[in-house]
Motif scaffolding. Sequence first.
Motif, PDB file in Angstrom:
ATOM      1  N   UNK A 184     -24.522  91.984 -23.818  1.00  0.00           N
ATOM      2  CA  UNK A 184     -23.627  91.288 -23.345  1.00  0.00           C
ATOM      3  C   UNK A 184     -22.589  90.913 -24.642  1.00  0.00           C
ATOM      4  N   UNK A 185     -21.443  90.508 -24.084  1.00  0.00           N
ATOM      5  CA  UNK A 185     -20.179  90.086 -25.271  1.00  0.00           C
ATOM      6  C   UNK A 185     -20.969  88.954 -26.166  1.00  0.00           C
ATOM      7  N   UNK A 186     -21.651  88.000 -25.880  1.00  0.00           N
ATOM      8  CA  UNK A 186     -22.083  86.958 -26.482  1.00  0.00           C
ATOM      9  C   UNK A 186     -23.059  87.598 -27.415  1.00  0.00           C
ATOM     10  N   UNK A 187     -23.717  88.615 -27.402  1.00  0.00           N
ATOM     11  CA  UNK A 187     -24.673  89.468 -28.130  1.00  0.00           C
ATOM     12  C   UNK A 187     -24.159  90.360 -29.110  1.00  0.00           C
ATOM     13  N   UNK A 188     -22.851  90.316 -29.158  1.00  0.00           N
ATOM     14  CA  UNK A 188     -22.000  91.103 -30.166  1.00  0.00           C
ATOM     15  C   UNK A 188     -21.241  90.491 -31.231  1.00  0.00           C
TER      16      UNK A 188
END
Length: 580
Positions: free
Chosen positions: A290-294
């Motif tokens: 998900x975008x918070x894991x990038x």
Amino acid sequence: MAFMEKPPAGKVLLDDTVPLTAQIEASQSLHSHTEYIIRVQRGVSAENSWQIVRRYSDFDLLNNSLQISTLSLPLPPKKLIGNMEREFIAERQKGLQAYLDVITTHHILSNCELVKKFLDPNSYSVNYTEIALQHVSMFFRSEPKWEVVEPLKDIGWRIRKKYFLMKTKNQPKERLMLSWADLGPDKYLSDKDLQYAVKLLSSCSHPYIYKITFATANESSALVIRPFSEKGTLKDLIYKAKPKDPFLKKYCNPKKIQGLELQQIKTYGRQILEVLKFLHEKGFPYGHLHSANVMLDGDTCKLLDLENSLLGLPSFYRSYFSQFRKINTLEGVDVHCFGHLLYEMTYGRPPDTIPVDSFPPAPSVFVASVLESILTCEAMKNGMPTVSRLLQMPLFSDVLLTNSEKPQFKIPTKLKEALKISKECIEKRLTEEQKLIHQHRRLTRAQSHHGSEEEKKKRKILARKKSKRSAYESGEEHSAKYSNSNNSAGSGASSPLTSPSSPTPPSTAGKFKSHDSICLFLCFLFAPPPNCGCYSQGWLRDGGFQGWNTQMTFILCQPECRHLLSFEGHREPLNTVLFH
């Protein structure tokens, strides 16, 4: 002292991503306040439910804590005078139910610790920040070169994962981020394999994987240290958020909704797909995109939290893809999560619903094509493309990657086999959960269909037809029985008597004579027409089936009405009858 020398054994079996639903069942007024009795249920099983009692002040306290999200939540207003009146309590209960519906269906709010503690205090009664501090302090006893700068309170969405800003004593200006987490319900590696796999993460080198400085694990939790980025994550870029702010504040209600430029979407998407393909080929399970894991490192996207699948932590989007039985592998989960991420990069916000029925205008038809291949209802039913297929699609195929770093991640054969078994166990639990959800959905649809007004009308009509047929057949049977009985009496039997007082029927009435036997059968389904003048008079003296071996004269109220007004020898008015 070794890291966490005497930890509590085992993993946390509770899956925090399983949605909670809440229904106010009743209210009770005490001397000075009203209490609301709430039924809370985890998942689709009614057996996994419990009751809690909350006052309005409890709702108000929760709402004040959730104001950090800047969302406008529909909590009913306070009322100082007349707040014990029955009508007001009923109206407030409706408002509180609407409030519960909002916070339990909002993806971020429903997963936050504040809401979980409000609805399930028994499962979330401990202070996880204090527990994390105790474990980190134990770690520092054996590793004195590290030092905590400050806790990064609530910067992530997980309840059982806490973050701390770190530094090393020999490089005090360099900032690092420490994350600590409990082992989750999908931890299937043995303790020995887990510890080995977690330590192996620091040896992983890939241009699109964020470097891990240090990692260790034991029987109940794990600790990972990596460099801290002031630029933050891809989600911080999309939402224009500060990395150190709490998760609720950063992402619940962005001030400005704006997607990324097309070239950024193409480049970041290609980089993320490349690293997913690399992990899939290595047999390393992920499932946490998900975008918070990038993490952003200049113009490069780098994947975070590779340790999550090893620790058995459930995915951020699990409550979405668990609804669709076609998404039953971790590779499929990664593709589904990539669809969420691409939507967020394109439109600056997450999709309102999954599956997506229609998409807003996209900056390119190629973007829309990829989104439709992943997030539509047709894609969920018929299957999504693989990562390799996505890389071949026009949106990503012409992106030039300039990074020349050679990927390195050596996984021993024995560990690779253990990872394969662990992956199969994770997928099996997902499949079982999807099966339960599917069965519940079918049962709910059947109950809803069965209870609809249209179905009720159909069942009434069928019941009337069945009763009419049964009544007619029963009348025929009894008529034949009495007729045979009369015929067997012999040809010398006297003729039935005719009453001299039989009234003469009017010209519009029906007149029937010379029956050896007459069968009358009560049948409530053959009611006289509403305009029948005798509609409200009828009653049958003995009820049930009657037969008379006498000649009778019948007078009908109307030619088209089969309702008898009188007959010879019995002057009582009759209700609906079936006669032969």
